[in-house]
Design a protein around this motif. Structure first.
Motif, short mmCIF file in Angstrom:
data_model
loop_
_atom_site.label_atom_id
_atom_site.label_comp_id
_atom_site.label_asym_id
_atom_site.label_seq_id
_atom_site.Cartn_x
_atom_site.Cartn_y
_atom_site.Cartn_z
N HIS A 104 -119.02 50.12 -43.68
CA HIS A 104 -118.27 50.59 -44.90
C HIS A 104 -117.51 49.61 -45.71
N GLY A 105 -117.81 49.75 -47.08
CA GLY A 105 -117.17 48.57 -48.01
C GLY A 105 -117.73 47.17 -48.12
N ARG A 106 -118.93 47.18 -47.51
CA ARG A 106 -119.70 46.00 -47.82
C ARG A 106 -119.91 45.63 -49.07
N VAL A 107 -119.91 44.82 -49.88
CA VAL A 107 -120.45 44.40 -51.16
C VAL A 107 -121.09 43.00 -51.13
N GLU A 108 -122.18 42.96 -51.48
CA GLU A 108 -123.12 41.83 -51.56
C GLU A 108 -122.33 40.48 -52.06
N ALA A 109 -122.30 39.31 -51.53
CA ALA A 109 -121.30 38.45 -51.80
C ALA A 109 -121.59 37.68 -52.93
N ASN A 110 -123.07 37.39 -52.76
CA ASN A 110 -123.75 36.29 -54.16
C ASN A 110 -122.91 35.39 -54.20
N GLY A 111 -122.85 34.55 -53.15
CA GLY A 111 -122.35 33.25 -52.97
C GLY A 111 -120.82 33.18 -52.70
N ARG A 112 -120.32 34.45 -52.91
CA ARG A 112 -118.63 34.09 -52.87
C ARG A 112 -118.21 34.13 -51.24
N PRO A 113 -117.50 33.03 -50.80
CA PRO A 113 -117.10 32.73 -49.31
C PRO A 113 -116.08 33.58 -49.08
N CYS A 114 -115.84 33.40 -47.86
CA CYS A 114 -114.52 34.33 -47.25
C CYS A 114 -113.58 33.53 -47.51
N GLU A 115 -112.24 33.94 -47.72
CA GLU A 115 -111.16 33.35 -48.16
C GLU A 115 -110.31 32.78 -47.02
N VAL A 116 -110.72 32.78 -45.83
CA VAL A 116 -110.00 32.29 -44.70
C VAL A 116 -110.37 30.94 -44.74
N PRO A 117 -109.39 29.96 -44.58
CA PRO A 117 -109.66 28.53 -44.77
C PRO A 117 -110.58 28.07 -43.48
N GLY A 118 -111.54 27.40 -43.88
CA GLY A 118 -112.45 26.73 -42.62
C GLY A 118 -113.52 27.68 -42.31
N CYS A 119 -113.63 29.02 -42.95
CA CYS A 119 -114.71 30.07 -42.42
C CYS A 119 -115.80 29.69 -43.34
N ALA A 120 -117.14 29.72 -42.93
CA ALA A 120 -118.35 29.45 -43.80
C ALA A 120 -119.14 30.80 -44.16
N GLU A 121 -118.37 31.89 -43.44
CA GLU A 121 -119.13 33.16 -43.72
C GLU A 121 -118.92 33.66 -45.18
N ALA A 122 -119.97 34.65 -45.60
CA ALA A 122 -119.86 35.26 -46.83
C ALA A 122 -118.71 36.18 -47.07
N GLY A 123 -118.14 36.20 -48.35
CA GLY A 123 -116.85 37.20 -48.37
C GLY A 123 -117.43 38.51 -49.09
N GLU A 124 -117.75 39.29 -48.01
CA GLU A 124 -118.24 40.61 -48.13
C GLU A 124 -117.51 41.84 -48.31
N PHE A 125 -116.28 41.76 -47.89
CA PHE A 125 -115.22 42.64 -47.60
C PHE A 125 -113.99 42.45 -48.36
N ARG A 126 -113.66 43.28 -49.15
CA ARG A 126 -112.45 43.24 -49.91
C ARG A 126 -111.25 43.73 -49.41
#
Length: 204
Positions: free
Chosen positions: A16-38
């Motif tokens: 629930h709440g997943r939004v396609e990142a389209n290149g948006r990264p996770c905002e945690v420093p050092g995390c390379a995963e996509a930022g798909e949850f707001r």
């Protein structure tokens, strides 16, 4: 194999709440995963006037960590926490009234023209059909229809009902019209309406 790898590496739509990142990264420093949850913006962060708040975006792992650390009661006093935890919390707040005396207010007639009175007549009919007697006695749909046939207000009493019945019988009876039976159908409707109202709860 490639499809299995994608399903393991990325959360799918069932989260629930997943939004396609389209290149948006996770905002945690050092995390390379996509930022798909707001998540809400940092408290006190400046906002852009009339623009909506700027969300923070996290990957699944870090949004779970964010949610686990969220405390709704943070900053509340013990009394405020107790009040918020009541089973009926929120039900004691006043809400906007949707109707007045069981009838919604009419439209603002000054806002538009209604030369044929099409809208006004419909609203008045609906208002009459839903209005209640001042004495609180109930009226069935059949009672309301009978009152219309006899041209009576919903608050008429039993004496007024009898007087109106006598008046209409004299008006429509053939003996009062030189034997002319053209009003016989109207007379039958009046008689049926009177019989309906005579046995109604409102006129008991």
């Amino acid at each position: 194999m490639a499809r299995e790898k994608i399903s393991k590496d990325r959360p799918n739509a069932r989260f629930h709440g997943r939004v396609e990142a389209n290149g948006r990264p996770c905002e945690v420093p050092g995390c390379a995963e996509a930022g798909e949850f707001r998540a809400p913006p940092v408290e006190g962060a400046p906002q852009g006037g009339e623009r909506p708040n700027a969300y923070r975006w996290f990957c699944l792992e870090h949004i779970r960590a964010f949610n686990a650390g969220y405390n709704y009661f943070a900053g509340m006093t013990a009394e405020e926490i107790t009040d918020a935890q009541r089973p009926y919390a929120g039900w004691d707040r006043e809400t906007r009234a949707f109707a007045r005396a069981g009838v919604d207010p009419g439209p603002a007639w000054a806002d538009f023209a209604d030369p044929l009175d099409a809208i006004g007549a419909k609203f008045r009919d609906a208002r009459v059909n839903r209005a209640e007697r001042r004495d609180g006695r109930s009226l069935s749909p059949a009672d309301r229809s009978a009152l219309k046939v006899m041209g009576l207000d919903i608050d008429v009493d039993r004496t007024g009902l009898r007087q109106r019945y006598s008046e209409l019988v004299r008006r429509y009876h053939p003996d009062r019209n030189g034997g002319d039976r053209q009003h016989e159908a109207a007379l039958q409707k009046v008689i049926a309406a009177y019989q309906q109202l005579k046995g109604a709860v409102a006129f008991a």
